[in-house]
Design an enzyme around this catalytic site. Structure first.
Site, PDB file in Angstrom:
ATOM      1  N   ASP A   8      47.958  31.253  43.583  1.00  0.00           N
ATOM      2  CA  ASP A   8      46.884  31.519  42.633  1.00  0.00           C
ATOM      3  C   ASP A   8      46.783  33.001  42.291  1.00  0.00           C
ATOM      4  O   ASP A   8      46.780  33.379  41.129  1.00  0.00           O
ATOM      5  CB  ASP A   8      45.532  30.976  43.136  1.00  0.00           C
TER       6      ASP A   8
ATOM      7  N   ASP B  39      46.614  39.557  45.907  1.00  0.00           N
ATOM      8  CA  ASP B  39      45.578  40.577  46.072  1.00  0.00           C
ATOM      9  C   ASP B  39      46.211  41.766  46.819  1.00  0.00           C
ATOM     10  O   ASP B  39      46.861  42.602  46.208  1.00  0.00           O
ATOM     11  CB  ASP B  39      44.413  39.928  46.823  1.00  0.00           C
TER      12      ASP B  39
HETATM   13  P1  IMP Z   1      46.446  38.658  49.714  1.00  0.00           P
HETATM   14  O1  IMP Z   1      47.185  38.247  50.945  1.00  0.00           O
HETATM   15  O2  IMP Z   1      45.541  39.836  49.974  1.00  0.00           O
HETATM   16  O3  IMP Z   1      47.365  38.916  48.548  1.00  0.00           O
HETATM   17  O4  IMP Z   1      45.449  37.498  49.362  1.00  0.00           O
HETATM   18  C1  IMP Z   1      45.808  36.431  48.592  1.00  0.00           C
HETATM   19  C2  IMP Z   1      44.810  35.301  48.717  1.00  0.00           C
HETATM   20  O5  IMP Z   1      43.471  35.779  48.754  1.00  0.00           O
HETATM   21  C3  IMP Z   1      44.893  34.399  47.503  1.00  0.00           C
HETATM   22  O6  IMP Z   1      45.765  33.334  47.732  1.00  0.00           O
HETATM   23  C4  IMP Z   1      43.469  33.915  47.345  1.00  0.00           C
HETATM   24  O7  IMP Z   1      43.283  32.731  48.082  1.00  0.00           O
HETATM   25  C5  IMP Z   1      42.623  34.995  47.933  1.00  0.00           C
HETATM   26  N1  IMP Z   1      42.026  35.865  46.893  1.00  0.00           N
HETATM   27  C6  IMP Z   1      42.390  37.115  46.572  1.00  0.00           C
HETATM   28  N2  IMP Z   1      41.643  37.626  45.585  1.00  0.00           N
HETATM   29  C7  IMP Z   1      40.764  36.656  45.256  1.00  0.00           C
HETATM   30  C8  IMP Z   1      39.715  36.568  44.266  1.00  0.00           C
HETATM   31  O8  IMP Z   1      39.427  37.496  43.474  1.00  0.00           O
HETATM   32  N3  IMP Z   1      39.033  35.392  44.224  1.00  0.00           N
HETATM   33  C9  IMP Z   1      39.310  34.343  45.056  1.00  0.00           C
HETATM   34  N4  IMP Z   1      40.279  34.384  45.989  1.00  0.00           N
HETATM   35  C10 IMP Z   1      41.010  35.520  46.082  1.00  0.00           C
HETATM   36 MG    MG Z   2      45.300  31.378  48.220  1.00  0.00          MG
END
Ligand code: IMP
Ligand code: MG
Length: 177
Positions: free
Chosen positions: A101, A104
């Site tokens: 999705d 981040d």
């Molecule tokens: P990362 O490991 O920091 O890249 O986090 C990724 C995961 O965090 C994604 O798969 C989402 O489930 C969640 N996530 C990151 N940003 C958002 C947001 O703005 N809204 C909702 N879920 C988010």
């Molecule tokens: Mg996710």
């Protein structure tokens, strides 16, 4: 405007724009994967809506599986990534497309990609609906990304705040008061 718990969210990306960007991303996959029979791994829960819309545009043979892990709790990333569960297919010599999705900090994908390569995948690429380039903390190459957004928390179109808000067809951004 929508309210989830103590947060208010305002409209951010309209569903018609999402649909256009998803279709455009699918066209790039159609060009790159003709004749390759890749396996798509859609990451639950957030990618369910994106994956469902994406595959309806794909015109090459592929398989899709839904797998799950959890690295996110509320509005802050925990940085903790656990094992991927639900993958019941041999990845040896397969082209793999991870359908996610949103990227981040990138830590979730950064820890997952080597695990998929260890399983013998021939190639591993990421197809993400969204990315926050300003928050990326690790070096990952997101080859397929439908939209880039600023460092804001969003919900809708599969994305949640504390488990809620996944149902909306538009994407909403948190309103800071
Ligand atoms: P990362 O490991 O920091 O890249 O986090 C990724 C995961 O965090 C994604 O798969 C989402 O489930 C969640 N996530 C990151 N940003 C958002 C947001 O703005 N809204 C909702 N879920 C988010
Ligand atoms: Mg996710």
């Amino acid at each position: 405007m929508i309210t989830i718990k103590d947060k208010q969210f305002e409209p951010f990306i309209h569903h018609e724009q999402i649909a256009d960007r998803v279709a455009a991303l699918a066209e790039r996959l159609n060009a790159d994967y003709q004749g390759k029979n890749p396996i798509l791994i859609a990451i639950l829960n957030g990618a369910f809506m994106f994956a469902a819309d994406l595959v309806r545009h794909l015109n090459f043979n592929h398989e899709i599986q839904f797998a799950k892990f959890s690295s996110y709790d509320g509005m802050d990333t925990t940085g903790k990534v656990t094992e991927l569960i639900g993958l019941s297919i041999d990845l040896k010599d397969r082209d793999v497309i991870v359908v996610e999705d949103i990227i981040d900090t990138g830590t979730t994908m950064y820890s997952l990609l080597p695990k998929l390569r260890e399983k013998g995948a021939k190639s591993v690429e990421i197809a993400a609906l969204l990315m926050k380039p300003g928050k990326l903390q690790v070096p990952i190459d997101v080859k397929y990304c439908a939209m880039q957004i600023p460092n804001e928390f969003i919900v809708g179109y599969g994305l949640d705040f504390d488990g809620m808000g996944r149902n909306y067809q538009d994407i909403y951004v948190v309103k800071e008061n």
